[in-house]
Every structure is written in structure tokens, then in C-alpha cells.
Design a protein around this motif. Sequence first.
Motif, short mmCIF file in Angstrom:
data_model
loop_
_atom_site.label_atom_id
_atom_site.label_comp_id
_atom_site.label_asym_id
_atom_site.label_seq_id
_atom_site.Cartn_x
_atom_site.Cartn_y
_atom_site.Cartn_z
N TYR A 139 57.94 13.10 -7.46
CA TYR A 139 57.28 13.44 -6.20
C TYR A 139 56.06 14.31 -6.51
N GLY A 140 54.92 13.95 -5.94
CA GLY A 140 53.70 14.71 -6.17
C GLY A 140 53.07 15.15 -4.87
N THR A 141 52.58 16.39 -4.84
CA THR A 141 51.91 16.95 -3.67
C THR A 141 50.51 17.38 -4.05
N PHE A 142 49.52 17.00 -3.27
CA PHE A 142 48.14 17.38 -3.54
C PHE A 142 47.94 18.86 -3.23
N LEU A 143 47.33 19.58 -4.17
CA LEU A 143 47.16 21.02 -4.01
C LEU A 143 45.81 21.42 -3.46
N GLU A 144 44.76 20.69 -3.80
CA GLU A 144 43.41 21.11 -3.44
C GLU A 144 42.84 20.37 -2.24
N CYS A 145 43.34 19.17 -1.98
CA CYS A 145 42.86 18.37 -0.85
C CYS A 145 41.33 18.27 -0.85
N GLN A 146 40.80 17.83 -1.97
CA GLN A 146 39.36 17.67 -2.10
C GLN A 146 38.87 16.50 -1.24
N PRO A 147 37.57 16.45 -0.94
CA PRO A 147 37.06 15.39 -0.08
C PRO A 147 37.08 14.02 -0.76
N THR A 148 37.11 12.99 0.04
CA THR A 148 36.95 11.63 -0.45
C THR A 148 35.46 11.30 -0.45
N ILE A 149 34.97 10.81 -1.58
CA ILE A 149 33.56 10.46 -1.72
C ILE A 149 33.42 8.96 -1.50
N VAL A 150 32.83 8.57 -0.41
CA VAL A 150 32.64 7.16 -0.09
C VAL A 150 31.28 6.71 -0.59
N THR A 151 31.26 5.65 -1.39
CA THR A 151 30.02 5.14 -1.96
C THR A 151 29.47 3.95 -1.20
N MET A 152 30.30 3.27 -0.41
CA MET A 152 29.83 2.11 0.34
C MET A 152 30.79 1.77 1.47
N VAL A 153 30.22 1.41 2.62
CA VAL A 153 31.00 0.82 3.72
C VAL A 153 30.25 -0.42 4.18
N SER A 154 30.97 -1.51 4.39
CA SER A 154 30.34 -2.72 4.91
C SER A 154 30.28 -2.64 6.43
N ASN A 155 29.60 -3.57 7.05
CA ASN A 155 29.58 -3.62 8.50
C ASN A 155 30.97 -4.01 9.03
N TRP A 156 31.30 -3.52 10.21
CA TRP A 156 32.55 -3.91 10.85
C TRP A 156 32.49 -5.39 11.22
N ARG A 157 33.63 -6.05 11.13
CA ARG A 157 33.76 -7.43 11.57
C ARG A 157 34.94 -7.53 12.52
N GLU A 158 34.70 -8.13 13.69
CA GLU A 158 35.78 -8.28 14.66
C GLU A 158 36.74 -9.37 14.20
N LEU A 159 38.03 -9.12 14.41
CA LEU A 159 39.05 -10.09 14.02
C LEU A 159 39.35 -11.05 15.17
N ASP A 160 39.98 -12.15 14.82
CA ASP A 160 40.26 -13.19 15.81
C ASP A 160 41.26 -12.75 16.86
N ASP A 161 42.02 -11.67 16.58
CA ASP A 161 43.01 -11.22 17.57
C ASP A 161 42.36 -10.58 18.79
N GLY A 162 41.05 -10.30 18.70
CA GLY A 162 40.35 -9.70 19.82
C GLY A 162 40.63 -8.23 20.04
N VAL A 163 41.44 -7.63 19.17
CA VAL A 163 41.84 -6.24 19.33
C VAL A 163 41.33 -5.37 18.19
N ASN A 164 41.37 -5.88 16.97
CA ASN A 164 41.06 -5.09 15.79
C ASN A 164 39.74 -5.52 15.15
N LYS A 165 39.24 -4.64 14.31
CA LYS A 165 38.08 -4.92 13.48
C LYS A 165 38.37 -4.42 12.07
N GLU A 166 37.60 -4.90 11.08
CA GLU A 166 37.85 -4.47 9.71
C GLU A 166 36.54 -4.42 8.93
N ARG A 167 36.58 -3.69 7.81
CA ARG A 167 35.43 -3.58 6.93
C ARG A 167 35.92 -3.19 5.53
N LEU A 168 35.04 -3.28 4.56
CA LEU A 168 35.35 -2.89 3.19
C LEU A 168 34.82 -1.49 2.94
#
Length: 207
Positions: A139-168
Motif C-alpha cells: 500500500y502506498g500513500t502520496f506524501l507531497e501531492c505535487q501538481p500534474t504537468i499536462v503537456t498536451m490536450v486534444s480537442n473534445w469529441r462528442e460521443l455517439d451516446d449524446g451524453v459524454n465527450k472525450e479527449r486525449l
Amino acid sequence: MSSMLKKGIVPLLLLASACSNESGTDLRKAPVSGDTYLYISFSEGPNQGRNKYTVNDDPVGSMAMTFTAANNVSFFEARNLISEDGTRLISSLRRFTAGEMQEGENRASSWLPNNSKPMDCGRLEQRDDKNDHDYQTLYGTFLECQPTIVTMVSNWRELDDGVNKERLVRGSFKDTVAIQMAMDNEPFQNFKASMEVEFGVIERAKK
């Protein structure tokens, strides 16, 4: 195992090529269904070193990120992971981040109330269900809770269910992890390890 735990915690370097764009393609226009990956590095413990992980052949195995607007929290979870060489397992890795993921620094959050101390921004779990190693559970617990560094996000794409969207989403986070490991034939092992997670993951949210 004892000699391994006595080693000093060494710095772990982010491998820049993991997030490179060798093809020259505009990453914001890349299909969100492809190019997912997960690298996890540990300075100590049974998963020491930098390894690429995939979802194990298991019905409950998964790797995903979700954004919940009501709580304003992004939740990354990977379950039933196996290293590319087949020797290392991770049962569960969870990480909470405040708000919707954006390029740059994204501060850690918690599933506990905001005034809880210390912050519980995620957990790490390993189980040796097949008795292939000299430990039973970890079992491991994070001690410092450092930030997540995001290098890229793609555009959102709507899904066929009409409710959700997704991206990379691609990024990484580092932390120091307090680990308690139940051994097969020895007392509990308690130690700290530096950890780095590099990911390319599909994020899902409500429209």
C-alpha cells in the motif's frame, strides 16, 4: 529485498521522448482513441526502475481519466496493470486533481473534504495474488501531492451516446510515496520511494 531497500532514493528523470511528436502531426487534431501509454518509475521496492505498463488481460482492468463538474475534480485511475516484460504488477493507481485538466501545472486535490489534513490525493496498491514474489500486499500513500504537468490536450469529441465527450490528455506527475509492504516470511517493510507517472490517457466528461 533488504539490500534493495537500503539503497538511497535516486532522482528519476522524465524521458522527454515519451511525449515527443516525431511524425510532425498536430497533436490537437490527433484521434483521441489512439496513442495511449503509461510509464511508471520507482526508486525503491519490487517495481524499482522505469517500466511501461499495460492493462492486464482481466475484465476489471482499465486506464482512464474522468472529470466531474459537480465536484470540479479530475480523477485518474489505472487498475490491473502489468509491466511490458510481464514481471511487475500494479493492482490500482489513483490520483485526484483539482479542476479540468489544462496544459501546464494542475494542482492535486483530494476525495476527502477540503479541510482534511494531510491531503489524500491518491493511493497505490499491489497484490501478489499468484504468489510470484516475496510480498503479499503493498500500500502506498502520496506524501507531497505535487501538481500534474499536462503537456498536451486534444480537442473534445462528442460521443455517439449524446451524453459524454472525450479527449486525449498527456502529462506526468512525481511524488514521494510512503509504502507499507506485507511480506511472505518477514516483518512488514516500511519505506519511502520517489515515483513518477507518465501517461497518455483518454479523459471522459459529461457534455
